[in-house]
Design an enzyme around this catalytic site. Sequence first.
Site, short mmCIF file in Angstrom:
data_model
loop_
_atom_site.label_atom_id
_atom_site.label_comp_id
_atom_site.label_asym_id
_atom_site.label_seq_id
_atom_site.Cartn_x
_atom_site.Cartn_y
_atom_site.Cartn_z
N GLY A 164 38.00 41.01 43.32
CA GLY A 164 38.43 42.23 42.64
C GLY A 164 37.38 42.77 41.67
N VAL A 165 37.85 43.26 40.55
CA VAL A 165 36.94 43.86 39.59
C VAL A 165 36.00 42.80 38.99
CG1 VAL A 165 38.56 43.77 37.62
CG2 VAL A 165 36.77 45.51 37.68
N ASP A 166 36.50 41.58 38.82
CA ASP A 166 35.67 40.51 38.26
C ASP A 166 34.49 40.20 39.18
OD1 ASP A 166 35.40 38.90 36.01
OD2 ASP A 166 36.41 37.18 36.93
N GLY A 209 46.15 43.85 40.08
CA GLY A 209 45.62 43.53 41.40
C GLY A 209 46.24 42.23 41.89
N TYR A 225 46.99 39.66 40.36
CA TYR A 225 47.98 39.10 39.42
C TYR A 225 49.35 39.80 39.53
CZ TYR A 225 44.66 35.94 37.06
OH TYR A 225 43.78 34.92 36.76
N1 APR Z 1 36.18 48.91 39.39
C1 APR Z 1 37.38 49.22 38.83
N2 APR Z 1 38.54 48.66 39.22
C2 APR Z 1 38.49 47.76 40.24
C3 APR Z 1 37.28 47.39 40.86
C4 APR Z 1 36.09 48.00 40.41
N3 APR Z 1 34.91 47.72 40.92
N4 APR Z 1 37.58 46.47 41.84
C5 APR Z 1 38.91 46.30 41.82
N5 APR Z 1 39.47 47.07 40.88
C6 APR Z 1 40.88 47.25 40.48
C7 APR Z 1 41.94 46.78 41.45
O1 APR Z 1 42.12 47.75 42.46
C8 APR Z 1 43.14 46.70 40.52
O2 APR Z 1 43.69 48.01 40.31
O3 APR Z 1 41.13 46.46 39.32
C9 APR Z 1 42.54 46.24 39.19
C10 APR Z 1 42.78 44.78 38.82
O4 APR Z 1 42.75 44.00 40.00
P1 APR Z 1 42.09 42.52 40.07
O5 APR Z 1 40.62 42.64 40.05
O6 APR Z 1 42.73 41.83 41.20
O7 APR Z 1 42.52 41.85 38.64
P2 APR Z 1 43.85 41.07 38.17
O8 APR Z 1 45.07 41.51 38.87
O9 APR Z 1 43.83 41.11 36.67
O10 APR Z 1 43.57 39.58 38.64
C11 APR Z 1 42.60 38.81 37.96
O11 APR Z 1 41.43 38.21 39.96
O12 APR Z 1 39.28 38.20 40.71
C12 APR Z 1 40.19 37.52 40.03
O13 APR Z 1 38.77 36.38 38.42
C13 APR Z 1 39.84 37.28 38.58
O14 APR Z 1 41.31 35.46 38.74
C14 APR Z 1 41.16 36.75 38.18
C15 APR Z 1 42.14 37.68 38.85
#
Ligand code: APR
Length: 180
Positions: A38-40, A128, A130
């Site tokens: 995802g975003v991370d 996302g 979570y």
């Molecule tokens: N820029 C902005 N937003 C993004 C990007 C990006 N490049 N990539 C994904 N997203 C969005 C997703 O579409 C979603 O709306 O960020 C939002 C959060 O999604 P996740 O990244 O899945 O984060 P989260 O639900 O908080 O889960 C966190 O995911 O990758 C792992 O290390 C992270 O374990 C942690 C978990």
Amino acid sequence: MERRFADVVIELALGDITRVQADAIVTAANSGLRGGGGVDGAVHRAAGPQLLKACRAIGGCDTGSAVITQAYELEERGVAYVIHAVGPVWRGGSSGEAELLKGAYSKSLELADTHECTSVAFPSISTGVYHFPLEQAAPIAVHEAATFAGQRPKHLKRIIFSLFDEKTLGVFSSALEAER
Ligand code: APR
């Protein structure tokens, strides 16, 4: 779309947060600060391998809080810091998820301001993998930003939500319109 609260503009934008020019960008991390998808994943790729080393040195972060590191390769794009915010995993809503999500936003805002950032960009934390319901998460995110603005931060002037898809942008837009 944007709205001003006190001296601070809250702005919503569609797109990849690693392309946003802000003094700090926030990533949605896990409590082990181990990186992920995802975003991370996108933030770690853009900042380069030193970011994970910095995370390992910190060791971890409580859910509902955040830690700050340098931005490494993102510095070339004008980003000074990465803030690693740990939102809650959705467990049905009665495990303190709302308070924990609030904490992830408010601690990130506080860290940005104490590090003299004038701008900070957030993704939609926890909505996302979570699975925090977007309709409940967006008003919390916007309310924390507006509340922080009302506390008249010393440095922060722009809070950007960089939202990755139209649906998320739409729900955040409604929340920002409804915020008083
Ligand atoms: N820029 C902005 N937003 C993004 C990007 C990006 N490049 N990539 C994904 N997203 C969005 C997703 O579409 C979603 O709306 O960020 C939002 C959060 O999604 P996740 O990244 O899945 O984060 P989260 O639900 O908080 O889960 C966190 O995911 O990758 C792992 O290390 C992270 O374990 C942690 C978990």
